[in-house]
Design a protein around this motif. Structure first.
Motif, short mmCIF file in Angstrom:
data_model
loop_
_atom_site.label_atom_id
_atom_site.label_comp_id
_atom_site.label_asym_id
_atom_site.label_seq_id
_atom_site.Cartn_x
_atom_site.Cartn_y
_atom_site.Cartn_z
N ASN A 1 26.73 13.15 10.02
CA ASN A 1 25.65 12.32 9.50
C ASN A 1 26.00 10.84 9.47
O ASN A 1 27.15 10.45 9.65
CB ASN A 1 25.26 12.81 8.11
N TYR A 2 25.00 10.03 9.23
CA TYR A 2 25.12 8.57 9.29
C TYR A 2 26.24 8.03 8.42
O TYR A 2 26.90 7.07 8.77
CB TYR A 2 23.79 7.90 8.92
N TYR A 3 26.48 8.63 7.27
CA TYR A 3 27.51 8.14 6.37
C TYR A 3 28.91 8.48 6.87
O TYR A 3 29.91 8.06 6.30
CB TYR A 3 27.30 8.66 4.94
N GLU A 4 29.00 9.27 7.94
CA GLU A 4 30.27 9.55 8.61
C GLU A 4 30.28 8.92 10.00
O GLU A 4 31.00 9.35 10.89
CB GLU A 4 30.47 11.06 8.72
N GLU A 5 29.39 7.93 10.19
CA GLU A 5 29.25 7.20 11.45
C GLU A 5 28.84 8.12 12.59
O GLU A 5 29.29 7.98 13.72
CB GLU A 5 30.52 6.42 11.78
N GLY A 6 27.95 9.06 12.30
CA GLY A 6 27.44 9.98 13.30
C GLY A 6 26.00 9.69 13.65
O GLY A 6 25.64 8.57 14.01
N MET A 7 25.16 10.69 13.49
CA MET A 7 23.74 10.58 13.82
C MET A 7 23.06 9.60 12.87
O MET A 7 23.55 9.36 11.78
CB MET A 7 23.08 11.96 13.68
#
Length: 161
Positions: free
Chosen positions: A93-99
């Motif tokens: 997810n975004y908070y893990e620099e993903g999607m």
């Protein structure tokens, strides 16, 4: 690997912990969706189940290209479809620099093949998990269309299409 319930609860708690960012983004996305007359086809739960299924059951994370509702330009999909990727996608997810934030995704096109480098003089080995990917999409009742070797997953779609 954590179970799905823990994965889901973690996502919800992190999203809830951002009261300044998420509600404003959600409001902006809602306005754009109404303005462009888009129909929502996915929700966070379905995106999370897809992410979890890929992390749990795949030998690699398929490369993808994403178009967000908030994007002003279209990504160059032709180059993406041209060759089997030699890199993995980041399905976190975004908070893990993903999607990007899940509710912002208009569509995501995934290429569930991976070319593993074998050396300069040897052809790469192609790992194909297309059938497994398609089965996961069908099992989760995720709206998609197959375009050649790629799968386009719709978060939102135009009313006329």
């Amino acid at each position: 690997m954590e179970d799905f319930r823990t994965y889901y609860d973690n996502y919800k708690s992190i999203v809830a912990a951002q009261p300044d960012f998420i509600p404003d983004l959600r409001k902006n996305v809602k306005q754009i969706v109404e303005q462009k007359q888009l129909i929502p086809l996915m929700n966070d739960l379905k995106w999370l189940k897809l992410q979890y299924g890929i992390k749990k059951d795949f030998t690699f994370s398929p490369a993808y290209l994403v178009k967000c509702v908030t994007d002003e330009t279209e990504p160059d999909i032709r180059n993406f479809r041209k060759n089997v990727p030699r890199y993995h996608g980041v399905w976190s997810n975004y908070y893990e620099e993903g999607m990007p934030v899940l509710f912002t995704i208009q569509w995501l096109e995934a290429y569930p093949k991976f070319e593993r480098f074998q050396g300069r003089l040897i052809e790469g080995k192609v790992i194909d998990e297309s059938e497994k990917f398609k089965q996961l999409l069908v099992e989760l009742r995720i709206p998609f269309e197959q375009i050649g070797d790629t799968f386009r997953i719709y978060g939102y779609k135009n009313k006329g299409t």
